[in-house]
Design a protein around this motif. Structure first.
Motif, PDB file in Angstrom:
ATOM      1  N   PRO A  47       0.828  -1.213   0.000  1.00  0.00           N
ATOM      2  CA  PRO A  47       0.000   0.000   0.000  1.00  0.00           C
ATOM      3  C   PRO A  47       0.860   1.260   0.000  1.00  0.00           C
ATOM      4  O   PRO A  47       1.854   1.341   0.719  1.00  0.00           O
ATOM      5  CB  PRO A  47      -0.793  -0.106   1.303  1.00  0.00           C
ATOM      6  CG  PRO A  47      -0.769  -1.540   1.657  1.00  0.00           C
ATOM      7  CD  PRO A  47       0.536  -2.081   1.133  1.00  0.00           C
ATOM      8  N   ASP A 122      -3.137  10.431   2.642  1.00  0.00           N
ATOM      9  CA  ASP A 122      -3.882   9.200   2.846  1.00  0.00           C
ATOM     10  C   ASP A 122      -3.324   8.050   2.003  1.00  0.00           C
ATOM     11  O   ASP A 122      -2.576   8.252   1.058  1.00  0.00           O
ATOM     12  CB  ASP A 122      -5.364   9.415   2.528  1.00  0.00           C
ATOM     13  CG  ASP A 122      -5.601   9.899   1.100  1.00  0.00           C
ATOM     14  OD1 ASP A 122      -4.767  10.673   0.584  1.00  0.00           O
ATOM     15  OD2 ASP A 122      -6.602   9.508   0.500  1.00  0.00           O
ATOM     16  N   HIS A 123      -3.722   6.833   2.372  1.00  0.00           N
ATOM     17  CA  HIS A 123      -3.306   5.641   1.632  1.00  0.00           C
ATOM     18  C   HIS A 123      -4.094   5.520   0.334  1.00  0.00           C
ATOM     19  O   HIS A 123      -5.247   5.931   0.250  1.00  0.00           O
ATOM     20  CB  HIS A 123      -3.501   4.376   2.479  1.00  0.00           C
ATOM     21  CG  HIS A 123      -2.471   4.238   3.555  1.00  0.00           C
ATOM     22  ND1 HIS A 123      -1.251   3.659   3.336  1.00  0.00           N
ATOM     23  CD2 HIS A 123      -2.484   4.637   4.843  1.00  0.00           C
ATOM     24  CE1 HIS A 123      -0.549   3.688   4.449  1.00  0.00           C
ATOM     25  NE2 HIS A 123      -1.272   4.277   5.389  1.00  0.00           N
ATOM     26  N   SER A 125      -6.098   3.485  -2.496  1.00  0.00           N
ATOM     27  CA  SER A 125      -6.960   2.294  -2.521  1.00  0.00           C
ATOM     28  C   SER A 125      -6.419   1.274  -3.530  1.00  0.00           C
ATOM     29  O   SER A 125      -5.668   1.617  -4.438  1.00  0.00           O
ATOM     30  CB  SER A 125      -8.385   2.679  -2.920  1.00  0.00           C
ATOM     31  OG  SER A 125      -8.420   3.061  -4.286  1.00  0.00           O
ATOM     32  N   GLU A 127      -8.113  -0.116  -5.824  1.00  0.00           N
ATOM     33  CA  GLU A 127      -8.662   0.217  -7.137  1.00  0.00           C
ATOM     34  C   GLU A 127      -7.799   1.276  -7.832  1.00  0.00           C
ATOM     35  O   GLU A 127      -7.517   1.178  -9.024  1.00  0.00           O
ATOM     36  CB  GLU A 127     -10.109   0.739  -7.010  1.00  0.00           C
ATOM     37  CG  GLU A 127     -11.107  -0.322  -6.611  1.00  0.00           C
ATOM     38  CD  GLU A 127     -11.098  -0.618  -5.108  1.00  0.00           C
ATOM     39  OE1 GLU A 127     -10.610   0.223  -4.301  1.00  0.00           O
ATOM     40  OE2 GLU A 127     -11.552  -1.716  -4.742  1.00  0.00           O
ATOM     41  N   GLU A 128      -7.378   2.287  -7.070  1.00  0.00           N
ATOM     42  CA  GLU A 128      -6.532   3.321  -7.679  1.00  0.00           C
ATOM     43  C   GLU A 128      -5.174   2.757  -8.050  1.00  0.00           C
ATOM     44  O   GLU A 128      -4.602   3.079  -9.079  1.00  0.00           O
ATOM     45  CB  GLU A 128      -6.383   4.524  -6.760  1.00  0.00           C
ATOM     46  CG  GLU A 128      -5.642   5.654  -7.425  1.00  0.00           C
ATOM     47  CD  GLU A 128      -5.607   6.937  -6.614  1.00  0.00           C
ATOM     48  OE1 GLU A 128      -5.045   7.913  -7.125  1.00  0.00           O
ATOM     49  OE2 GLU A 128      -6.125   6.970  -5.492  1.00  0.00           O
ATOM     50  N   TYR A 129      -4.625   1.897  -7.188  1.00  0.00           N
ATOM     51  CA  TYR A 129      -3.320   1.269  -7.447  1.00  0.00           C
ATOM     52  C   TYR A 129      -3.368   0.479  -8.753  1.00  0.00           C
ATOM     53  O   TYR A 129      -2.424   0.449  -9.509  1.00  0.00           O
ATOM     54  CB  TYR A 129      -2.975   0.346  -6.269  1.00  0.00           C
ATOM     55  CG  TYR A 129      -1.582  -0.221  -6.284  1.00  0.00           C
ATOM     56  CD1 TYR A 129      -0.555   0.394  -5.580  1.00  0.00           C
ATOM     57  CD2 TYR A 129      -1.295  -1.395  -6.969  1.00  0.00           C
ATOM     58  CE1 TYR A 129       0.709  -0.134  -5.572  1.00  0.00           C
ATOM     59  CE2 TYR A 129      -0.019  -1.936  -6.959  1.00  0.00           C
ATOM     60  CZ  TYR A 129       0.979  -1.301  -6.265  1.00  0.00           C
ATOM     61  OH  TYR A 129       2.245  -1.838  -6.262  1.00  0.00           O
TER      62      TYR A 129
END
Length: 132
Positions: A47, A122-123, A125, A127-129
């Motif tokens: 992440p 923020d980390h 997600s 889906e975005e990765y």
């Protein structure tokens, strides 16, 4: 954000990564130097957190396959020899592509203060990765 490709690519991208480790090595530099240089190794699937480099950041991939994305921007695939510049104030994240390893040199402008330069957000997600 901009991507510069300076190396010719051939063959298949880096091999699959089985470990989830990350190494950061800050290179020594003179006290009067403005940027901070970090040599980073990353494995895919870890992440990531968004970051903003207040004076800009340059990433140069030395090995493997990586991803970089500005908030709301398109996903960019980086390979060895590619250089990406993120301007001041652009929230972004970067890391190794899934199932790959990436080594890169991160150069962050600090304005002469070695503790200046990066704000963490923020980390990212899954889906975005994955580019969705």
């Amino acid at each position: 954000m901009s991507l510069s490709t300076t190396a010719t690519r051939s063959g298949s991208p880096g091999s699959a990564a089985s470990a989830s480790t990350e190494l950061h090595l800050t290179l020594p530099q003179p006290a009067c130097s403005l940027p901070r240089y970090d040599l980073c190794d990353r494995c895919g699937g870890i992440p990531r957190r968004r970051q903003d480099s207040s004076l800009g950041q340059t990433l140069h991939v030395t090995e493997g396959v990586g991803l970089v994305r500005a908030r709301g921007g398109e996903l960019i695939v980086m390979r060895a020899g590619d250089t990406v510049y993120t301007p001041p104030g652009e929230w972004h994240w970067h890391g190794a592509a899934r199932e790959h390893f990436m080594a890169h040199l991160a150069m962050v402008a600090t304005g002469g203060d070695p503790d200046n330069g990066t704000e963490w957000g923020d980390h990212v997600s899954g889906e975005e990765y994955d580019g969705r």
